[in-house]
Design a protein around this motif. Structure first.
Motif, mmCIF file in Angstrom:
data_model
loop_
_atom_site.group_PDB
_atom_site.id
_atom_site.type_symbol
_atom_site.label_atom_id
_atom_site.label_comp_id
_atom_site.label_asym_id
_atom_site.label_seq_id
_atom_site.Cartn_x
_atom_site.Cartn_y
_atom_site.Cartn_z
ATOM 1 N N LEU A 111 -62.610 20.025 12.669
ATOM 2 C CA LEU A 111 -62.231 20.399 11.303
ATOM 3 C C LEU A 111 -60.819 20.947 11.330
ATOM 4 C CD1 LEU A 111 -62.476 23.804 11.117
ATOM 5 C CD2 LEU A 111 -64.885 23.201 11.246
ATOM 6 N N GLY A 112 -60.151 20.861 10.175
ATOM 7 C CA GLY A 112 -58.769 21.308 10.141
ATOM 8 C C GLY A 112 -58.180 21.309 8.752
ATOM 9 N N ILE A 113 -56.889 21.604 8.687
ATOM 10 C CA ILE A 113 -56.140 21.683 7.443
ATOM 11 C C ILE A 113 -54.910 20.800 7.554
ATOM 12 C CG2 ILE A 113 -56.967 24.003 6.892
ATOM 13 C CD1 ILE A 113 -54.343 25.100 7.999
ATOM 14 N N GLY A 114 -54.207 20.621 6.439
ATOM 15 C CA GLY A 114 -53.014 19.791 6.458
ATOM 16 C C GLY A 114 -52.199 19.948 5.200
ATOM 17 N N ILE A 141 -63.015 17.357 7.840
ATOM 18 C CA ILE A 141 -64.015 17.526 8.884
ATOM 19 C C ILE A 141 -64.445 16.134 9.333
ATOM 20 C CG2 ILE A 141 -65.890 17.698 7.179
ATOM 21 C CD1 ILE A 141 -67.349 19.554 9.177
ATOM 22 N N ASN A 142 -64.573 15.959 10.621
ATOM 23 C CA ASN A 142 -65.065 14.672 11.118
ATOM 24 C C ASN A 142 -65.951 14.899 12.331
ATOM 25 O OD1 ASN A 142 -63.327 14.496 13.604
ATOM 26 N ND2 ASN A 142 -61.697 14.422 12.074
ATOM 27 N N SER A 168 -66.037 10.981 8.472
ATOM 28 C CA SER A 168 -65.043 11.974 8.096
ATOM 29 C C SER A 168 -65.126 12.269 6.603
ATOM 30 C CB SER A 168 -63.627 11.499 8.452
ATOM 31 O OG SER A 168 -63.283 10.333 7.730
ATOM 32 N N TYR A 169 -64.753 13.516 6.262
ATOM 33 C CA TYR A 169 -64.696 13.977 4.878
ATOM 34 C C TYR A 169 -63.364 14.687 4.672
ATOM 35 C CZ TYR A 169 -65.456 17.058 0.856
ATOM 36 O OH TYR A 169 -65.308 17.743 -0.326
ATOM 37 N N ASN A 170 -62.673 14.349 3.589
ATOM 38 C CA ASN A 170 -61.373 14.939 3.295
ATOM 39 C C ASN A 170 -61.323 15.398 1.843
ATOM 40 O OD1 ASN A 170 -59.280 14.025 5.688
ATOM 41 N ND2 ASN A 170 -60.938 12.554 5.378
#
Length: 219
Positions: A111-114, A141-142, A168-170
């Motif tokens: 998981l992360g940010i961007g 998140i993937n 994956s989900y964005n």
């Protein structure tokens, strides 16, 4: 075990030409894009065959597209940049611990940010619109499962070859401000602000190559 999915870098440059029956004029669309991703990881063996670990995700991409009419005048252009960073974990089990070919199964979760920016302009007849957009609240998140094979090059180094399923989900919100100059005379006649929230999911098949270094247990 210390490793990384070998950096996935790319550069593409393309050109498309569109023509129509007279009197409709054709146009040319050009695109240039490049990007790079890197996924370093570190794991610890909790048994002879099973390792758990953590990994980092870094990625950047840049894309530029522009359309030209037959006289070579650019009437539409878009430039976008995307950056993301995240953390995750994995669990890997080797089905055998000896030999130079070691099959394995692996599960991972990240998981992360961007952030995303884009800007450009376009013409509709003689009216010119300039726009500038920036995202906020970017989150992803993937997860995935894979089967693979580690080819040992020597006692401490191996190449991974793997294939598997990924999900994956964005989500992100993009605020775009558009300034329109009616007649293209240098003045701003209209201002519009759009702020949609985008959510998307993806199911895919992942195929990759990685490098692993196996260190001796500390005495």
């Amino acid at each position: 075990m210390i490793g990384a999915t070998i950096a996935n870098s790319f550069f593409n440059s393309g050109k498309s030409e569109y023509s129509y029956p007279s009197p409709t004029q054709g146009y040319t669309s050009n695109s240039n894009n490049f990007g790079v991703t890197l996924n370093p990881s570190m794991g610890w063996f909790i048994s002879d065959n099973t390792a758990i670990g953590a990994l980092l995700n870094f990625g950047y991409s840049h894309q530029k597209t522009f359309n030209e009419n037959l006289s070579g005048t650019t009437y539409k252009r878009d430039i976008s940049n995307d950056f993301h960073i995240g953390i995750g974990g994995f669990a890997r089990n080797y089905f055998k611990s000896s030999g130079t070919l070691k099959p394995f199964g692996q599960f991972n979760l990240n998981l992360g940010i961007g952030s995303t920016t884009n800007n450009g302009f376009y013409f509709i007849n003689n009216d010119k619109s300039n726009y500038d957009g920036k995202s906020s609240g970017d989150f992803y998140i993937n997860t995935g499962v894979a089967l693979g094979l580690t080819k040992m090059l020597n006692e401490h180094t191996g190449l991974d070859f793997f294939a598997g399923y990924s999900y994956s989900y964005n989500k992100k919100t993009v605020k775009t401000t558009t300034l329109t100059d009616l007649g293209n005379n240098g003045s701003v006649d209209q201002t519009a602000i759009a702020e949609p929230t985008l959510k998307f999911t993806n199911h895919g098949i992942a195929i990759g190559v990685g490098l692993q270094v196996f260190l001796e247990k500390r005495k």
